[in-house]
Enzyme design. Structure first.
Site, PDB file in Angstrom:
ATOM      1  N   SER A 104     -13.855 -35.180 -61.661  1.00 55.05           N
ATOM      2  CA  SER A 104     -15.125 -34.650 -61.172  1.00 55.05           C
ATOM      3  C   SER A 104     -16.164 -34.827 -62.257  1.00 55.05           C
ATOM      4  O   SER A 104     -15.857 -34.726 -63.450  1.00 55.05           O
ATOM      5  CB  SER A 104     -14.959 -33.168 -60.832  1.00 55.05           C
ATOM      6  OG  SER A 104     -16.207 -32.515 -60.873  1.00 55.05           O
ATOM      7  N   HIS A 152       1.831 -25.987 -35.822  1.00 61.34           N
ATOM      8  CA  HIS A 152       0.599 -25.184 -35.919  1.00 61.34           C
ATOM      9  C   HIS A 152       0.242 -24.883 -37.372  1.00 61.34           C
ATOM     10  O   HIS A 152      -0.346 -23.845 -37.663  1.00 61.34           O
ATOM     11  CB  HIS A 152       0.726 -23.862 -35.151  1.00 61.34           C
ATOM     12  CG  HIS A 152       1.319 -24.006 -33.784  1.00 61.34           C
ATOM     13  ND1 HIS A 152       0.566 -24.234 -32.663  1.00 61.34           N
ATOM     14  CD2 HIS A 152       2.615 -24.001 -33.374  1.00 61.34           C
ATOM     15  CE1 HIS A 152       1.376 -24.333 -31.606  1.00 61.34           C
ATOM     16  NE2 HIS A 152       2.621 -24.208 -32.010  1.00 61.34           N
ATOM     17  N   LYS A 188     -10.616 -31.073 -62.779  1.00 57.86           N
ATOM     18  CA  LYS A 188     -10.287 -31.611 -61.459  1.00 57.86           C
ATOM     19  C   LYS A 188      -9.513 -32.916 -61.478  1.00 57.86           C
ATOM     20  O   LYS A 188      -9.737 -33.792 -62.311  1.00 57.86           O
ATOM     21  CB  LYS A 188     -11.576 -31.831 -60.659  1.00 57.86           C
ATOM     22  CG  LYS A 188     -12.261 -30.534 -60.291  1.00 57.86           C
ATOM     23  CD  LYS A 188     -11.641 -29.922 -59.064  1.00 57.86           C
ATOM     24  CE  LYS A 188     -12.416 -30.413 -57.867  1.00 57.86           C
ATOM     25  NZ  LYS A 188     -11.939 -29.870 -56.634  1.00 57.86           N
ATOM     26  N   GLU A 193      -8.756 -39.347 -49.194  1.00 58.80           N
ATOM     27  CA  GLU A 193      -9.948 -38.929 -48.440  1.00 58.80           C
ATOM     28  C   GLU A 193     -10.749 -40.129 -47.953  1.00 58.80           C
ATOM     29  O   GLU A 193     -11.291 -40.130 -46.842  1.00 58.80           O
ATOM     30  CB  GLU A 193     -10.831 -38.023 -49.309  1.00 58.80           C
ATOM     31  CG  GLU A 193     -10.175 -36.673 -49.573  1.00 58.80           C
ATOM     32  CD  GLU A 193     -10.890 -35.857 -50.642  1.00 58.80           C
ATOM     33  OE1 GLU A 193     -10.646 -34.657 -50.698  1.00 58.80           O
ATOM     34  OE2 GLU A 193     -11.673 -36.425 -51.427  1.00 58.80           O
TER      35      GLU A 193
END
Ligand code: ARG
Length: 471
Positions: free
Chosen positions: A289, A168, A295, A302
């Site tokens: 970025s 969980h 970043k 992804e």
């Protein structure tokens, strides 16, 4: 459409078999029905099939053996010319079959006109697909075993790298990084098994099924099957030209493989966050970025997660294409290749990119070990300790839960309490000093020696099996 003169019959690609029609098709119609942009990747398989077919036609005396030899020799030349780029595939041809037959006929005249004896593009395309998949799928399988091998290498170095296991998304029980990585390996092993299984069903030659009803000529199907390294021939000609089960089955295998990669990528994304910081992706496999200078983003993970949806889409497209088709061949089937190839290409590139990304990452052992502290991940071990002392498990569960409750109130981990604090928190004087041996996170993982469990010696057994599998 290109104005360039086609290699086939002076530019009219349809002239090979459009004798029935007085009128030729419009350019837009040709562009609509053409499939050469998609099926030309099977050019060499198409030629291999035609050589086997021609050679069988010669051996059975259906065509003169000199002509069969001439066809085979010319086709072999065409294959070399395509491979070396000397012969460019003319994309104004309808499909790869008509292009190659056209070139052959251009060069050999009447002998070339005999290659399609006793054959239809319907059994030809089924053959090309199967031949193509018989070498393409093992390439993907190899990429998957390379990934398993990369993961096993990391696991081997991290048998003692402690991390929390989660259920969980809550800290549950301590495991090791090795144990966690081997879990992903098991899924990939099953992915390989599914590909192997699908390949078994692909391994039958469709050649000789003709358009749908076989042939009245004395073709020897077994001869071409043997020549092309198939283990046998398909059993029913109607089924043979109508079947695309193998495309659907494989795309389902690719989809499941992508599910596994996508889930793993989700962990990579989470683990790269400041909050987790378990993993530090190499700069080569991260992106910056355009606005935020600080970043370092896990874009490759992804993108793999994102491309998974495209593969599922390909599977749905194939299933939907198939569901309304009566026997036998219908042109809808031409649409199979776009979905199959896109799913295959996506799966292959994702496995490879994932392998580079994961094998160049650095692992933050301190952060992983820290995840075992503070979440009461050793509460089950306290209960197990009491079970060993004879307490019924349900009672031990309640006792350990009471210790956790008190710990939360006092902001103290179980392992940081003194013996008397722990006894009081748990409400049990069965607890003695040896409890601290049992609730140390490292000892908790080590104590789980059941087959498949996180104890280093058990994970080593898994690694041994995985290494055997890779071989
Ligand atoms: N391009 C077709 C396919 O991929 C094969 C040709 C069969 N065409 C036909 N009109 N029977 O299925």
């Amino acid at each position: 459409m290109s104005e360039k003169k086609s290699a086939i019959d002076g530019g009219n690609h349809a002239a090979l078999w459009h004798g029935r029609f007085a009128e030729g098709p419009d350019a837009e119609a040709v562009a609509f029905e053409t499939s050469i942009h998609v099926d030309s990747r099977m050019a060499l398989d198409d030629i291999r099939g035609s050589i086997a077919h021609a050679s069988m036609l010669g051996k059975t005396g259906i065509i003169p053996s000199e002509e069969a030899d001439a066809i085979s020799a010319e086709l072999a030349k065409i294959a070399v010319e395509i491979k070396t780029g000397k012969l460019e595939i003319d994309t104004s041809a309808e499909d790869i079959h008509s292009f190659i037959e056209g070139v052959l006929t251009d060069r050999l005249g009447d002998a070339g006109r005999k290659v399609h004896t006793g054959r239809s593009r319907n059994d030809q395309i089924a053959l090309d697909e199967r031949l193509y998949l018989k070498h393409a799928v093992p390439d993907l399988r190899k990429a998957i075993t390379d990934l398993i091998s990369a993961l096993v290498d990391i696991a081997e170095k991290n048998l003692d790298t402690l991390m929390s296991g989660y259920t969980h998304m809550q800290r549950a029980q301590p495991v090791s990084l090795a144990h966690h990585l081997c879990a992903w390996c098991q899924m990939l092993v099953r992915d390989c098994g599914r590909l192997d299984d699908a390949l078994k069903r692909i391994d039958l030659s469709p050649l000789g099924a003709g358009a749908l009803a076989g042939s009245g000529l004395p073709l020897n199907r077994e001869m071409t099957a043997k020549d092309l390294d198939f283990s046998g021939v398909t059993a029913n000609s109607l089924d043979t030209v109508a079947d695309r089960d193998y495309c659907i089955e494989l795309t389902a295998c690719f989809s499941l493989l992508m599910t596994h990669l996508s889930r793993f990528c989700e962990e990579v994304v989470l683990w790269s966050t400041e909050e987790f910081k378990f993993i530090d992706l190499s700069e080569k496999w991260s992106t910056g970025s355009s606005i935020m200078p600080q970043k370092k983003n896990p874009d490759f993970a992804e993108l793999i997660r994102g491309r998974t949806g495209r593969v599922y889409g390909n599977l749905i497209a194939l299933l939907t294409m198939m569901k309304g088709l009566p026997l036998s061949y219908n042109r809808d089937l031409q649409e199979d290749k776009q979905s199959l190839f896109e799913a295959y290409d996506t799966a292959l590139s994702c496995v490879r990119i994932f392998t580079y990304m994961i094998s160049t990452a650095r692992w933050n052992k301190d952060r992983m070990a820290a995840s075992c502290v503070g979440g009461y991940a050793n509460a089950t071990d306290l209960a197990d300790y009491l079970v060993r002392k004879g307490m019924p498990f349900r009672t031990a569960h309640a006792v350990a839960a009471s210790a956790v409750r008190k710990g939360i109130e006092k902001h103290k981990n179980l392992e940081d309490m003194s013996l008397s604090e722990l006894r009081e928190a748990a409400g049990s004087d069965l607890i003695c000093n040896d409890v601290f041996e049992r609730i140390d996170p490292r000892k908790c993982a080590e104590a789980r020696r059941t087959t498949g469990g996180p104890a280093a010696e058990k994970v080593k057994e898994q690694i041994l099996e995985l290494r055997r599998f890779i071989k």
